[in-house]
Design an enzyme around this catalytic site. Sequence first.
Site, mmCIF file in Angstrom:
data_model
loop_
_atom_site.group_PDB
_atom_site.id
_atom_site.type_symbol
_atom_site.label_atom_id
_atom_site.label_comp_id
_atom_site.label_asym_id
_atom_site.label_seq_id
_atom_site.Cartn_x
_atom_site.Cartn_y
_atom_site.Cartn_z
ATOM 1 N N SER A 1 0.852 -1.187 0.000
ATOM 2 C CA SER A 1 0.000 0.000 0.000
ATOM 3 C C SER A 1 0.887 1.236 0.000
ATOM 4 O O SER A 1 2.030 1.180 0.485
ATOM 5 C CB SER A 1 -0.885 0.017 1.252
ATOM 6 O OG SER A 1 -1.575 1.247 1.386
ATOM 7 N N TYR B 1 -2.884 -1.560 10.171
ATOM 8 C CA TYR B 1 -2.877 -1.824 8.732
ATOM 9 C C TYR B 1 -1.634 -1.217 8.089
ATOM 10 O O TYR B 1 -0.903 -1.894 7.351
ATOM 11 C CB TYR B 1 -4.131 -1.244 8.082
ATOM 12 C CG TYR B 1 -4.156 -1.385 6.574
ATOM 13 C CD1 TYR B 1 -4.662 -2.533 5.981
ATOM 14 C CD2 TYR B 1 -3.661 -0.376 5.747
ATOM 15 C CE1 TYR B 1 -4.674 -2.676 4.595
ATOM 16 C CE2 TYR B 1 -3.672 -0.508 4.376
ATOM 17 C CZ TYR B 1 -4.172 -1.661 3.797
ATOM 18 O OH TYR B 1 -4.176 -1.799 2.434
#
Length: 257
Positions: A138, A151
């Site tokens: 990400s 996350y």
Amino acid sequence: MKSSGNTILVTGGGSGIGAALAQRLAARGDTVIVAGRRREALEEAITGRERMHAMTLDIDHAAAIEDFAARLIAEHPALNAVIHNAGIMRFETLDARRDLSDAEATIATNLLGPIRLTNALIDHLVTKDDAAIVTVTSGLAYVPLVATPTYSATKAAIHSYTVSLREALEGRVEVIEIAPPAVRTDLTPGQKDREGYMPLDAFADEVMALLQGNPTPAEVLVERVRALRNAEADGAFDQRLKMINDFARAERERSGS
């Protein structure tokens, strides 16, 4: 990575980025196995599409991963590539004592899952020509979102793990990282409708174009994620940390989620 003719496992392949990439890979001539917890979503992803197969996988449990890997290799012995896409994203608060179940689940899925599955498949993959391991991290691996701290941390960890894998497997298995920006998917409530996020089809199309490169880039970075990936190198980390967190907060407020 070969431009077609691969046999590829895509985890988290029942929806979102996983399904979009899996369907495009199958359309170009790869055999694709999509894996995930929800059989109904997997079947929907493969319906009417040649060269696509579905297998259920509970990525959170070590024993389930070992059993899955054995079944996968038995059913698809030509397997030469895996795309680690399965992931969850939970909002958390850090300024008071809390239940850590969301953080622990995020680590189990996003970090331990790919590590365990790679371990279960590595002896098979190193025997295959044109083998590849692809991790999906990400932009938040490089500039974290404060509202999703675990996350962001797991994606940073997978980036680091990918670097180590690439060095350890040099000359035997190609190791590639895909780092998405904010994409319109169901990863979090309301995310699919956030206009400021990148449309899923546009993201998947740009990724597929980059994967066609010869050689395949070690890091597959669509244009919209480069500001995060290069934040420290550009001397703009603090600025982009504020930018991404302000942007994400405004998008959540706009979509009411």
